[in-house]
Design a protein around this motif. Sequence first.
Motif, PDB file in Angstrom:
ATOM      1  N   SER A 200     -10.801  -1.768  -6.171  1.00 51.04           N
ATOM      2  CA  SER A 200     -10.937   0.386  -6.712  1.00 51.04           C
ATOM      3  C   SER A 200      -9.711   0.017  -7.342  1.00 51.04           C
ATOM      4  CB  SER A 200     -10.951   0.735  -5.309  1.00 51.04           C
ATOM      5  OG  SER A 200     -11.806   0.443  -4.089  1.00 51.04           O
ATOM      6  N   ALA A 201      -8.627   0.182  -7.354  1.00 51.06           N
ATOM      7  CA  ALA A 201      -7.680   0.176  -7.962  1.00 51.06           C
ATOM      8  C   ALA A 201      -7.372  -0.100  -9.355  1.00 51.06           C
ATOM      9  CB  ALA A 201      -6.039  -0.179  -7.202  1.00 51.06           C
TER      10      ALA A 201
ATOM     11  N   SER B 291       0.698  -1.208   0.330  1.00 44.72           N
ATOM     12  CA  SER B 291      -0.133  -0.230  -0.148  1.00 44.72           C
ATOM     13  C   SER B 291       0.698   1.453   0.027  1.00 44.72           C
ATOM     14  CB  SER B 291      -1.130  -0.038   1.396  1.00 44.72           C
ATOM     15  OG  SER B 291      -0.685  -0.052   2.041  1.00 44.72           O
ATOM     16  N   ARG B 292       2.364   0.885   0.814  1.00 43.93           N
ATOM     17  CA  ARG B 292       2.763   2.723   0.200  1.00 43.93           C
ATOM     18  C   ARG B 292       4.397   2.010  -0.500  1.00 43.93           C
ATOM     19  NH1 ARG B 292       2.186   5.004   6.387  1.00 43.93           N
ATOM     20  NH2 ARG B 292       3.793   6.084   5.296  1.00 43.93           N
TER      21      ARG B 292
ATOM     22  N   TRP C 218      -9.113  -6.252   3.593  1.00 46.41           N
ATOM     23  CA  TRP C 218      -8.540  -4.871   3.093  1.00 46.41           C
ATOM     24  C   TRP C 218      -7.854  -4.804   2.072  1.00 46.41           C
ATOM     25  CZ3 TRP C 218      -3.797  -2.913   3.366  1.00 46.41           C
ATOM     26  CH2 TRP C 218      -4.161  -1.093   2.974  1.00 46.41           C
ATOM     27  N   LEU C 219      -7.012  -5.815   1.573  1.00 45.90           N
ATOM     28  CA  LEU C 219      -5.924  -5.481   0.041  1.00 45.90           C
ATOM     29  C   LEU C 219      -6.960  -6.076  -0.784  1.00 45.90           C
ATOM     30  CD1 LEU C 219      -3.220  -7.811   1.601  1.00 45.90           C
ATOM     31  CD2 LEU C 219      -3.358  -5.540   0.944  1.00 45.90           C
TER      32      LEU C 219
ATOM     33  N   ARG D 205      -8.175  -2.849  -1.839  1.00 47.71           N
ATOM     34  CA  ARG D 205      -7.709  -1.928  -2.254  1.00 47.71           C
ATOM     35  C   ARG D 205      -7.242  -2.292  -4.069  1.00 47.71           C
ATOM     36  NH1 ARG D 205      -3.850   1.765  -0.023  1.00 47.71           N
ATOM     37  NH2 ARG D 205      -2.112   1.661  -1.682  1.00 47.71           N
TER      38      ARG D 205
END
Length: 222
Positions: free
Chosen positions: A196-197, A116-117, A189-190, A193
């Motif tokens: 959505s991406a 995520s980062r 959550w992953l 994410r």
Amino acid sequence: MKPTDVSNAITQALVQGGAQWMVSTIVAFLPALWTMTLILHLGRPYVLRTLRRCGLRLGADVWWMSYLLMRDALLLVTFALSWIFFQPNIVAASALPITGPIAALLLLLALATKLSRRADDDVRAYRLVTIFLVLGATLYYGPQVFAVEAASQDWLAGFGQAFTSNTNTGSALVIMWICMAGVAIVAGWLFIRAWSAANRSMARRIAARKAPTAAPPEPAVS
């Protein structure tokens, strides 16, 4: 006993013995994987100093990409092998470190932070990954060394009984189910994410295709 019963008993013994040997091998090999994971993660400054000394651009790229592949692949392999800590029958029947599921959850959190980062460019993200890995390795090393592997030491008998899964089954299963819920939350959550991406990327592609192309300029009239 009939020959069939003898054959079935031998087969069952081989299967159970092989399964126990596999679990014991994974548990004994995981400290080496955790150690290599920490070495490669904490060795990033050394890799960067080596890159600055490389005069050949291709050599620097190969060195950096090899480091990234080994480091992240080792993280994935360590988490994949740590999945044995989320098997209730194995946890209740085998001598495993009771905090193994917590270590696996912290390892997944480190992976989620990397996904995520930009942990290699963001100092805060790098420190967060370091905290997750150091805590996870500590929670694995401690019970593994002083409980599972120290069963013959009388002065560690109390610690070993409290921090070994098959001698403290109730607490081990509670920790396992709580950590499994944490793994499910992080994985969900992953997934959201990534979903959505992917939707945003697809929307941008569709918008780019539908956008009208600029008309060529008209020739100037002399």
